[in-house]
Design an enzyme around this catalytic site. Structure first.
Site, PDB file in Angstrom:
ATOM      1  N   GLU A 213     -26.219 -22.965  18.955  1.00  0.00           N
ATOM      2  CA  GLU A 213     -25.397 -22.802  20.463  1.00  0.00           C
ATOM      3  C   GLU A 213     -25.075 -24.699  21.222  1.00  0.00           C
ATOM      4  OE1 GLU A 213     -28.327 -21.098  24.186  1.00  0.00           O
ATOM      5  OE2 GLU A 213     -28.001 -19.513  22.648  1.00  0.00           O
ATOM      6  N   ASN A 254     -26.398 -21.111  15.140  1.00  0.00           N
ATOM      7  CA  ASN A 254     -27.068 -20.392  15.879  1.00  0.00           C
ATOM      8  C   ASN A 254     -26.303 -20.277  16.758  1.00  0.00           C
ATOM      9  OD1 ASN A 254     -29.215 -17.451  15.793  1.00  0.00           O
ATOM     10  ND2 ASN A 254     -29.369 -19.177  17.326  1.00  0.00           N
ATOM     11  N   HIS A 290     -27.043 -10.918  21.693  1.00  0.00           N
ATOM     12  CA  HIS A 290     -27.542 -10.533  22.909  1.00  0.00           C
ATOM     13  C   HIS A 290     -26.319  -9.597  23.667  1.00  0.00           C
ATOM     14  CE1 HIS A 290     -30.521 -12.621  23.034  1.00  0.00           C
ATOM     15  NE2 HIS A 290     -30.309 -13.719  22.669  1.00  0.00           N
ATOM     16  N   GLU A 318     -31.052 -12.443  17.341  1.00  0.00           N
ATOM     17  CA  GLU A 318     -31.776 -12.372  18.464  1.00  0.00           C
ATOM     18  C   GLU A 318     -31.211 -11.204  19.181  1.00  0.00           C
ATOM     19  OE1 GLU A 318     -31.092 -15.606  21.377  1.00  0.00           O
ATOM     20  OE2 GLU A 318     -31.320 -17.635  19.206  1.00  0.00           O
ATOM     21  N   ASP A 320     -30.619  -7.663  20.924  1.00  0.00           N
ATOM     22  CA  ASP A 320     -30.808  -6.334  22.481  1.00  0.00           C
ATOM     23  C   ASP A 320     -29.847  -5.994  23.123  1.00  0.00           C
ATOM     24  OD1 ASP A 320     -30.545  -9.481  23.782  1.00  0.00           O
ATOM     25  OD2 ASP A 320     -32.714  -9.435  23.770  1.00  0.00           O
TER      26      ASP A 320
END
Length: 399
Positions: A213, A254, A290, A318, A320
């Site tokens: 990030e 990432n 996300h 990651e 979801d």
């Protein structure tokens, strides 16, 4: 002293057995299970595996379910596919379909039984135990016990391991953020931390999120102790240290909100190009994923291709897809479509090597504690029941 009637005493004797019955869809058996082993009326304790038996409707029983924010899907809205996720991912040409996990939940035997099935999950990412605060809580003193537990679990299960992460603005010990180090000192600290961390797991990790990030959503660099002291050079310092420590590991940057054409995605493309031009090792970009139900960008596939065109690989790291609670059949149906869209985008891009869900069950999802009123983001609900999203993942890899 009050004298109780014989019939009342007999009634009392039955109470523990009634109270001990497990509720609908609850766990009722398995290795290490100490709770109730019988189910409420209309449900039968049914064997799932050595670690988990569950109260499911008895044959011929009609059930109704009320939706609550603590559970992610009604039993009537569960998956139908019997395919295993990692099996279909590999059949589609991918290296893995994986899940994040974290040390506290490894005491949940039913959860671990599903996680450890390498036909279901071919890869594991430690959610927190390899981050800076967990691995170097005081300067020069490294602790790897939490990370080792997950690394050993992956090895035992024959699963790939992704390292997460070396350098991130968050979850830093105070000695890093408040040390007032000059550029030379902080450069040595970053190099030592990344080199020691990656070196400890040499030969065990498929890929590392070396940098996590680095950008704001508008494409500008995030201001933190690393950028404020070292400028952009902290990225190359960390990547070079990681490469020296484990030449075989894939090195990633990432970030989130990279799924569509945006200033942030452009900034990441430009960073990769700059690193490549400078001879700094960079093997992949992690697209976290996300997402929100009904808001998966239509440009997901073309964005993945934008990165692979640079000669690097990508992974959805990651994943979801959250919704506003309570979940409804309509939301679950849309979530299924959204999972299928994301997986389908990865399938269509040769350089997309795999997908990791950011834990597979709502029981351990980070979403509800971070996004008020939202949740139900994972392909299994909080009772470890597969949701329609599970079918969406299968369809994404097979259709």
């Amino acid at each position: 002293m009050i004298k109780l009637s014989t019939s009342f005493v007999a009634l009392l004797a039955l109470v523990p057995f009634v109270a001990a019955q497990q509720s609908a869809w609850g766990q009722c058996g398995g290795q290490g299970w100490t709770g109730a082993t019988t189910c409420v009326a209309g449900y039968t304790c049914t064997y799932n595996n050595a670690y988990y038996s569950q109260c499911i409707p008895s044959p011929g029983t009609t059930t109704t379910t009320t939706s609550h924010s603590t559970t992610s899907s009604a039993p009537a809205s569960s998956s139908t596919s019997t395919a295993k996720l990692n099996t279909v991912a590999k059949a589609a040409g991918k290296k893995y379909l994986g899940s994040a996990t974290d040390n506290p939940e490894l005491t949940d035997t039913a959860y671990v039984a599903i996680l450890s099935d390498n036909t279901m999950f071919g890869q594991i990412t430690p959610g927190n135990s390899m981050k800076w605060d967990a691995t170097e809580p005081s300067q020069g003193t490294f602790t790897f016990s939490g990370g080792d537990t997950i690394a050993n679990l992956a090895k035992q299960n024959g699963q790939l391991l992704r390292g997460h992460n070396c350098v991130w603005y968050n979850q830093l010990p105070s000695w890093v953020t408040s040390g007032n180090f000059n550029a030379s000192q902080l450069s040595a600290i970053v190099s030592n931390h990344c080199g020691t961390l990656v070196g400890h797991y040499k030969g065990q990790v498929y890929s590392w999120d070396v940098i996590n990030e680095p950008f704001n959503d508008d494409g500008t660099w995030r201001t933190d102790v690393f950028y404020n002291t070292l400028g952009t050079s902290y990225v190359s310092i960390a990547l070079q240290a990681a490469r020296a420590a484990d030449p075989a590991a894939k090195l990633y940057i990432n970030d989130y909100n990279l799924e569509s054409s945006s200033a942030k995605a452009t900034a990441m493309v430009n960073l990769v190009k700059s690193l490549q031009a400078s001879g700094v090792p960079i093997d992949g970009v992690g697209i976290q994923g996300h997402l929100i139900v009904g808001e998966v960008p239509s440009t997901f596939q073309s964005t993945l291709q934008q990165f692979t065109a640079l000669g690097i690989e990508v992974a959805i790291t990651e994943l979801d897809i959250r919704m506003t609670l309570p979940s409804t059949p309509a939301l679950l149906a849309q979530q299924k479509k959204d999972y299928q869209s994301v997986i389908g985008a990865c399938k269509a891009v040769t350089g997309c090597v795999g997908v990791t869900v950011w834990d597979y069950t709502d029981k351990y999802s980070w979403v509800p504690s971070t996004f008020s009123g939202q949740g139900a983001a994972c392909p299994w609900d909080a009772n470890l029941v597969r949701k329609p999203a599970y079918d969406g993942i299968v369809a994404g890899f097979t259709s």
